[in-house]
Design a protein around this motif. Structure first.
Motif, PDB file in Angstrom:
ATOM      1  N   PRO A 172      -5.742   3.519  -1.450  1.00 35.52           N
ATOM      2  CA  PRO A 172      -5.647   2.192  -2.060  1.00 35.52           C
ATOM      3  C   PRO A 172      -6.539   1.161  -1.376  1.00 35.52           C
ATOM      4  N   VAL A 180      -2.064  -0.117 -10.178  1.00 31.53           N
ATOM      5  CA  VAL A 180      -2.199  -1.477  -9.653  1.00 31.53           C
ATOM      6  C   VAL A 180      -0.816  -2.092  -9.482  1.00 31.53           C
ATOM      7  N   VAL A 199       0.847  -1.198   0.000  1.00 28.75           N
ATOM      8  CA  VAL A 199       0.000   0.000   0.000  1.00 28.75           C
ATOM      9  C   VAL A 199       0.884   1.251   0.000  1.00 28.75           C
ATOM     10  N   VAL A 214      -2.761  -4.803  -4.653  1.00 31.69           N
ATOM     11  CA  VAL A 214      -3.183  -3.478  -4.208  1.00 31.69           C
ATOM     12  C   VAL A 214      -3.512  -2.643  -5.431  1.00 31.69           C
ATOM     13  N   TYR A 215      -4.615  -1.918  -5.352  1.00 33.08           N
ATOM     14  CA  TYR A 215      -5.043  -1.038  -6.440  1.00 33.08           C
ATOM     15  C   TYR A 215      -5.371   0.333  -5.853  1.00 33.08           C
ATOM     16  N   HIS A 216      -5.186   1.365  -6.654  1.00 31.63           N
ATOM     17  CA  HIS A 216      -5.480   2.716  -6.185  1.00 31.63           C
ATOM     18  C   HIS A 216      -6.121   3.515  -7.315  1.00 31.63           C
ATOM     19  N   GLN A 263      -5.677   4.779 -12.472  1.00 30.17           N
ATOM     20  CA  GLN A 263      -5.744   3.506 -11.747  1.00 30.17           C
ATOM     21  C   GLN A 263      -4.327   2.941 -11.668  1.00 30.17           C
ATOM     22  N   SER A 315       1.439   6.633  -6.935  1.00 27.55           N
ATOM     23  CA  SER A 315       0.384   7.589  -7.261  1.00 27.55           C
ATOM     24  C   SER A 315       0.888   9.021  -7.113  1.00 27.55           C
ATOM     25  N   VAL A 370       2.337   1.745  -3.471  1.00 19.74           N
ATOM     26  CA  VAL A 370       1.341   2.208  -4.439  1.00 19.74           C
ATOM     27  C   VAL A 370       1.012   3.685  -4.200  1.00 19.74           C
ATOM     28  N   LYS A 371       0.954   4.101  -2.941  1.00 24.14           N
ATOM     29  CA  LYS A 371       0.733   5.522  -2.647  1.00 24.14           C
ATOM     30  C   LYS A 371       1.879   6.366  -3.205  1.00 24.14           C
TER      31      LYS A 371
END
Length: 168
Positions: free
Chosen positions: A61, A153, A36, A77-79, A151, A43, A39-40
């Protein structure tokens, strides 16, 4: 017989790409919190790549199962988030910046196309093998106000031995 060849930095095992049952690359072993956070960070990098002032949506996420894998030990994990430039004229600048930047810093722009919608929205799809992540961006330039749907991922990850997936 078990394949005990080590996985190298490119995510391959002795030259064989490691993929989950659904075909999504395997990222290795990590906790949900670690992925997470990664992924943050990705982003945030995408937000910086846009290069124009604007507002990003707040939701963070999420964690989901890796199709075809044990849901108690494998996760992805997806955001999904949106970005609205402060000025409608900045939409094209942001898309141009993203298209350029998604071919740098380990990113590889895999596809750039206009979708089949009446508005012919620009879609950008890029992968970053070292970050074990992908991004899909759709530019809604004809909306009022214009916005970007983003998106991010991650690859499928396995939790460390003795742990289970923390869904949130």
């Amino acid at each position: 017989m078990a394949d005990d060849r080590p996985i190298d930095a490119s995510g391959t095992k002795g030259g064989i790409s490691e993929k989950s049952a659904s075909g999504i690359p395997l990222g290795g072993v990590a906790t949900t919190d670690e992925v997470v956070a990664s992924v943050k960070e990705i982003s945030s990098q995408i937000h910086d790549f846009a290069g124009v002032p604007g507002r990003a949506s707040e939701p963070g996420p999420g964690v989901r199962e890796c199709e075809g894998e044990d849901p108690s030990t494998y996760f992805q994990v997806y955001h999904p988030w949106n970005f609205k430039p402060d000025s409608a004229s900045d939409q094209d600048v942001a898309l141009s910046n993203l298209k350029e930047k998604l071919s740098t810093s380990g990113w590889v722009l895999k596809d750039s196309y206009l979708d089949n919608s009446p508005n012919k929205n620009l879609n950008l799809v890029a992968d970053n093998d070292s970050k074990k992540a992908s991004v899909w961006i759709v530019g809604y330039s004809k909306d009022d106000p214009p916005s970007l749907s983003i998106q991010v991922v991650a690859a499928c990850y396995q939790v460390p031995d003795g742990q289970t997936v923390d869904h949130y």
